[in-house]
Design a protein around this motif. Structure first.
Motif, PDB file in Angstrom:
ATOM      1  N   ALA A  38       0.813  -1.213   0.000  1.00  0.00           N
ATOM      2  CA  ALA A  38       0.000   0.000   0.000  1.00  0.00           C
ATOM      3  C   ALA A  38       0.844   1.259   0.000  1.00  0.00           C
ATOM      4  O   ALA A  38       0.318   2.336  -0.194  1.00  0.00           O
ATOM      5  CB  ALA A  38      -0.927  -0.001   1.216  1.00  0.00           C
ATOM      6  N   GLY A  39       2.133   1.108   0.215  1.00  0.00           N
ATOM      7  CA  GLY A  39       2.958   2.299   0.320  1.00  0.00           C
ATOM      8  C   GLY A  39       2.607   3.021   1.603  1.00  0.00           C
ATOM      9  O   GLY A  39       2.271   2.408   2.602  1.00  0.00           O
ATOM     10  N   ASP A  40       2.646   4.308   1.552  1.00  0.00           N
ATOM     11  CA  ASP A  40       2.365   5.102   2.740  1.00  0.00           C
ATOM     12  C   ASP A  40       1.032   5.828   2.553  1.00  0.00           C
ATOM     13  O   ASP A  40       0.975   7.046   2.512  1.00  0.00           O
ATOM     14  CB  ASP A  40       3.510   6.077   2.995  1.00  0.00           C
ATOM     15  N   ILE A  41      -0.023   5.018   2.410  1.00  0.00           N
ATOM     16  CA  ILE A  41      -1.372   5.550   2.200  1.00  0.00           C
ATOM     17  C   ILE A  41      -2.292   4.905   3.222  1.00  0.00           C
ATOM     18  O   ILE A  41      -2.220   3.706   3.463  1.00  0.00           O
ATOM     19  CB  ILE A  41      -1.875   5.220   0.773  1.00  0.00           C
ATOM     20  N   ARG A  42      -3.145   5.702   3.839  1.00  0.00           N
ATOM     21  CA  ARG A  42      -4.113   5.169   4.805  1.00  0.00           C
ATOM     22  C   ARG A  42      -5.520   5.565   4.381  1.00  0.00           C
ATOM     23  O   ARG A  42      -5.763   6.704   4.024  1.00  0.00           O
ATOM     24  CB  ARG A  42      -3.808   5.672   6.208  1.00  0.00           C
ATOM     25  N   ARG A  43      -6.425   4.590   4.483  1.00  0.00           N
ATOM     26  CA  ARG A  43      -7.797   4.772   4.001  1.00  0.00           C
ATOM     27  C   ARG A  43      -8.775   4.370   5.094  1.00  0.00           C
ATOM     28  O   ARG A  43      -8.533   3.428   5.841  1.00  0.00           O
ATOM     29  CB  ARG A  43      -7.990   3.882   2.779  1.00  0.00           C
ATOM     30  N   LEU A  44      -9.897   5.055   5.147  1.00  0.00           N
ATOM     31  CA  LEU A  44     -10.943   4.754   6.120  1.00  0.00           C
ATOM     32  C   LEU A  44     -12.278   4.626   5.392  1.00  0.00           C
ATOM     33  O   LEU A  44     -12.636   5.485   4.591  1.00  0.00           O
ATOM     34  CB  LEU A  44     -11.017   5.869   7.161  1.00  0.00           C
ATOM     35  N   ARG A  45     -12.979   3.517   5.685  1.00  0.00           N
ATOM     36  CA  ARG A  45     -14.299   3.264   5.094  1.00  0.00           C
ATOM     37  C   ARG A  45     -15.282   2.982   6.222  1.00  0.00           C
ATOM     38  O   ARG A  45     -15.097   2.034   6.979  1.00  0.00           O
ATOM     39  CB  ARG A  45     -14.248   2.065   4.164  1.00  0.00           C
ATOM     40  N   MET A  46     -16.338   3.802   6.316  1.00  0.00           N
ATOM     41  CA  MET A  46     -17.344   3.617   7.369  1.00  0.00           C
ATOM     42  C   MET A  46     -18.702   4.108   6.876  1.00  0.00           C
ATOM     43  O   MET A  46     -18.779   4.897   5.947  1.00  0.00           O
ATOM     44  CB  MET A  46     -16.984   4.421   8.621  1.00  0.00           C
ATOM     45  N   ARG A  50     -27.134   5.448  11.935  1.00  0.00           N
ATOM     46  CA  ARG A  50     -27.889   6.514  12.612  1.00  0.00           C
ATOM     47  C   ARG A  50     -28.189   7.691  11.688  1.00  0.00           C
ATOM     48  O   ARG A  50     -29.280   8.228  11.695  1.00  0.00           O
ATOM     49  CB  ARG A  50     -27.111   7.044  13.818  1.00  0.00           C
ATOM     50  N   THR A  51     -27.190   8.084  10.891  1.00  0.00           N
ATOM     51  CA  THR A  51     -27.350   9.273  10.047  1.00  0.00           C
ATOM     52  C   THR A  51     -27.505   8.936   8.565  1.00  0.00           C
ATOM     53  O   THR A  51     -27.879   9.807   7.786  1.00  0.00           O
ATOM     54  CB  THR A  51     -26.133  10.212  10.192  1.00  0.00           C
ATOM     55  N   GLY A  52     -27.159   7.712   8.186  1.00  0.00           N
ATOM     56  CA  GLY A  52     -27.204   7.317   6.781  1.00  0.00           C
ATOM     57  C   GLY A  52     -25.990   7.781   5.991  1.00  0.00           C
ATOM     58  O   GLY A  52     -25.886   7.542   4.792  1.00  0.00           O
ATOM     59  N   GLU A  53     -25.035   8.412   6.656  1.00  0.00           N
ATOM     60  CA  GLU A  53     -23.840   8.933   5.979  1.00  0.00           C
ATOM     61  C   GLU A  53     -22.820   7.823   5.769  1.00  0.00           C
ATOM     62  O   GLU A  53     -22.776   6.853   6.510  1.00  0.00           O
ATOM     63  CB  GLU A  53     -23.208  10.047   6.820  1.00  0.00           C
ATOM     64  N   ARG A  54     -21.976   8.033   4.751  1.00  0.00           N
ATOM     65  CA  ARG A  54     -20.879   7.117   4.427  1.00  0.00           C
ATOM     66  C   ARG A  54     -19.614   7.925   4.151  1.00  0.00           C
ATOM     67  O   ARG A  54     -19.703   9.032   3.613  1.00  0.00           O
ATOM     68  CB  ARG A  54     -21.183   6.299   3.174  1.00  0.00           C
ATOM     69  N   ILE A  55     -18.479   7.329   4.494  1.00  0.00           N
ATOM     70  CA  ILE A  55     -17.197   7.900   4.057  1.00  0.00           C
ATOM     71  C   ILE A  55     -16.330   6.764   3.532  1.00  0.00           C
ATOM     72  O   ILE A  55     -16.381   5.640   4.018  1.00  0.00           O
ATOM     73  CB  ILE A  55     -16.453   8.690   5.161  1.00  0.00           C
ATOM     74  N   ASP A  56     -15.569   7.072   2.518  1.00  0.00           N
ATOM     75  CA  ASP A  56     -14.589   6.160   1.941  1.00  0.00           C
ATOM     76  C   ASP A  56     -13.496   7.067   1.413  1.00  0.00           C
ATOM     77  O   ASP A  56     -13.650   7.679   0.356  1.00  0.00           O
ATOM     78  CB  ASP A  56     -15.203   5.319   0.828  1.00  0.00           C
ATOM     79  N   GLU A 107     -15.711  -4.477   3.162  1.00  0.00           N
ATOM     80  CA  GLU A 107     -16.907  -3.982   3.849  1.00  0.00           C
ATOM     81  C   GLU A 107     -16.528  -2.803   4.746  1.00  0.00           C
ATOM     82  O   GLU A 107     -15.580  -2.883   5.520  1.00  0.00           O
ATOM     83  CB  GLU A 107     -17.511  -5.086   4.710  1.00  0.00           C
ATOM     84  N   PRO A 108     -17.247  -1.701   4.668  1.00  0.00           N
ATOM     85  CA  PRO A 108     -16.942  -0.580   5.565  1.00  0.00           C
ATOM     86  C   PRO A 108     -17.386  -0.894   6.994  1.00  0.00           C
ATOM     87  O   PRO A 108     -18.313  -1.675   7.217  1.00  0.00           O
ATOM     88  CB  PRO A 108     -17.775   0.570   4.989  1.00  0.00           C
ATOM     89  N   TYR A 109     -16.697  -0.302   7.948  1.00  0.00           N
ATOM     90  CA  TYR A 109     -17.143  -0.386   9.335  1.00  0.00           C
ATOM     91  C   TYR A 109     -18.517   0.254   9.460  1.00  0.00           C
ATOM     92  O   TYR A 109     -18.797   1.258   8.800  1.00  0.00           O
ATOM     93  CB  TYR A 109     -16.233   0.418  10.263  1.00  0.00           C
TER      94      TYR A 109
END
Length: 188
Positions: A38-46, A50-56, A107-109
């Motif tokens: 992955a090199g020096d890259i960090r990603r977050l998926r959630m 409660r709010t219906g929001e998503r981030i990736d 799968e996102p958290y």
């Protein structure tokens, strides 16, 4: 290079991620590959039920946190009951991202709880013995997370392999608590 928002040097963070790979290698065979590939890259998926929001999003590239991405993470992990936003401790975000990668899932958290205002924490504490009076959620240093594709035990093992903070297993409620406090674990 020192990141003033966490007080940790780049070398210390990379050392922590390297330790994750070594510690997790017997259980999570792709941990070293994650760090090299992955090199020096960090990603977050959630997502938030409660709010219906998503981030990736990628929130760290080549030794630097991406300011706008961090703002979005802070907003996403806000206290949804009061809409209060707190700067999340990026050490905990790193633990969450590293544990997610160790589990080899797309799968996102599902975020159950990120930041909690003192008012929300007091309300939850009045309803449950399992809520700490001085919860790290109120400092932006904890998250309660769920994955439908992984068991509570699998999630806890991945978080514990990071050796970055506390890991609580809540099998009855099907979630794992991850924080960047003292390294410890509890629950079944």
């Amino acid at each position: 290079m020192n990141d003033t928002s966490t007080g940790m040097t780049r070398r210390a963070l990379l050392g922590a991620f390297a330790a994750t790979a070594v510690t997790a290698a017997p259980t999570f065979s792709n941990a070293a590959g994650f760090l090299r590939g992955a090199g020096d890259i960090r990603r977050l998926r959630m997502y938030s039920g409660r709010t219906g929001e998503r981030i990736d999003m990628i929130y760290w590239i080549e030794g630097h946190y991406i300011k706008d991405a961090v703002k979005e993470v802070n907003h996403f992990m806000r206290d949804w009951r009061t809409d209060d936003v707190k700067s999340m401790d990026l050490r905990n975000v790193d633990i969450m991202a590293a544990a997610h990668n160790l589990m080899q899932t797309d799968e996102p958290y599902m975020l159950l709880s990120g930041y909690r205002s003192p008012k929300t924490n007091a309300m939850l504490r009045s309803r449950s013995r399992g809520v700490a009076k001085n919860s790290l959620h109120m400092k932006g240093q904890a998250a309660d997370l769920r994955l439908s594709s992984r068991s509570v035990s699998q999630m806890a093992r991945a978080a514990q392999a990071c050796r970055g903070g506390g890991v609580g297993k809540y099998s009855g409620s099907n979630f794992v608590h991850m924080d960047c406090g003292v390294v410890r674990s509890w629950g079944r």
